[in-house]
Design a protein around this motif. Sequence first.
Motif, PDB file in Angstrom:
ATOM      1  N   VAL A  74       0.875  -1.164   0.000  1.00 24.11           N
ATOM      2  CA  VAL A  74       0.000   0.000   0.000  1.00 24.11           C
ATOM      3  C   VAL A  74       0.915   1.218   0.000  1.00 24.11           C
ATOM      4  N   ALA A  75       0.739   2.086  -0.988  1.00 26.66           N
ATOM      5  CA  ALA A  75       1.613   3.249  -1.135  1.00 26.66           C
ATOM      6  C   ALA A  75       0.821   4.522  -0.895  1.00 26.66           C
ATOM      7  N   PHE A  76       1.384   5.399  -0.054  1.00 28.41           N
ATOM      8  CA  PHE A  76       0.862   6.743   0.185  1.00 28.41           C
ATOM      9  C   PHE A  76       1.917   7.695  -0.357  1.00 28.41           C
ATOM     10  N   HIS A  77       1.604   8.366  -1.455  1.00 24.41           N
ATOM     11  CA  HIS A  77       2.569   9.252  -2.113  1.00 24.41           C
ATOM     12  C   HIS A  77       2.065  10.686  -2.018  1.00 24.41           C
ATOM     13  N   ASN A  78       2.844  11.542  -1.357  1.00 24.91           N
ATOM     14  CA  ASN A  78       2.486  12.948  -1.195  1.00 24.91           C
ATOM     15  C   ASN A  78       3.162  13.754  -2.293  1.00 24.91           C
ATOM     16  N   GLN A  79       2.333  14.456  -3.070  1.00 24.06           N
ATOM     17  CA  GLN A  79       2.860  15.326  -4.116  1.00 24.06           C
ATOM     18  C   GLN A  79       2.000  16.580  -4.160  1.00 24.06           C
ATOM     19  N   ARG A  80       2.615  17.727  -3.872  1.00 20.47           N
ATOM     20  CA  ARG A  80       1.937  19.025  -3.865  1.00 20.47           C
ATOM     21  C   ARG A  80       0.728  19.019  -2.935  1.00 20.47           C
ATOM     22  N   ARG A 166       2.073  28.773  -5.214  1.00 19.83           N
ATOM     23  CA  ARG A 166       2.164  27.458  -5.832  1.00 19.83           C
ATOM     24  C   ARG A 166       3.436  26.739  -5.401  1.00 19.83           C
ATOM     25  N   ARG A 167       4.282  27.420  -4.619  1.00 15.81           N
ATOM     26  CA  ARG A 167       5.548  26.806  -4.216  1.00 15.81           C
ATOM     27  C   ARG A 167       5.579  26.409  -2.753  1.00 15.81           C
ATOM     28  N   ARG A 168       4.579  26.730  -2.011  1.00 13.65           N
ATOM     29  CA  ARG A 168       4.579  26.413  -0.588  1.00 13.65           C
ATOM     30  C   ARG A 168       3.647  25.241  -0.332  1.00 13.65           C
ATOM     31  N   PHE A 169       4.208  24.185   0.237  1.00 11.94           N
ATOM     32  CA  PHE A 169       3.432  22.997   0.534  1.00 11.94           C
ATOM     33  C   PHE A 169       3.576  22.673   2.014  1.00 11.94           C
ATOM     34  N   PHE A 170       2.581  22.024   2.574  1.00  5.76           N
ATOM     35  CA  PHE A 170       2.535  21.823   4.011  1.00  5.76           C
ATOM     36  C   PHE A 170       2.844  20.389   4.414  1.00  5.76           C
ATOM     37  N   LEU A 171       2.558  19.440   3.560  1.00  3.78           N
ATOM     38  CA  LEU A 171       2.844  18.043   3.892  1.00  3.78           C
ATOM     39  C   LEU A 171       4.186  17.659   3.304  1.00  3.78           C
TER      40      LEU A 171
END
Length: 171
Positions: A74-80, A166-171
Amino acid sequence: VNGLLLVHLPGGPTARFRLSSLVLGKDILGHGRATPHKPEMVLNNFGTRLGRRVGRMFASLFAQDPSFRGRRVVAFHNQRDFIFVRHHRYVFEEKEKRVAAELAPGTAPAAAKSAKKTRVEKVVGARLQELGPRFTLKLEALQKGTFDSKGGEFEWLRKSDLGTSRRRFFL
């Protein structure tokens, strides 16, 4: 279904996600069937403090002693700040591959052209077979303690003006 509430009992935290792009396993072309084995888990790109907190919540959903014999992942992939969830089984396939045989070092070039010999080698390849379901999550809120919609204290809350960069991400 458009949301997911993940409550970590007994003391919290509680995460609220927006759920999108849900595709059930039976709707996936060429899907496999899940086995009763415990899956391995892959967490990708949960590098910030908030990301590690959410990643640990996902990790607590699955057993910490996976059955490697079952070959489930099971894969959890965080992107943006979108979390893509996929459920796969990896399959090993043995194929035969024809390889040109090496000739002895003293063989003449004319004799090498006429004696084109090949041998068959067995090559093991791996591929992924999707089991499903597949879906995408976006964190809406992280609340301290268990779920309390009126008087709860929020650790993190998505605000509408946070999406301006568009460049700031939290996770």
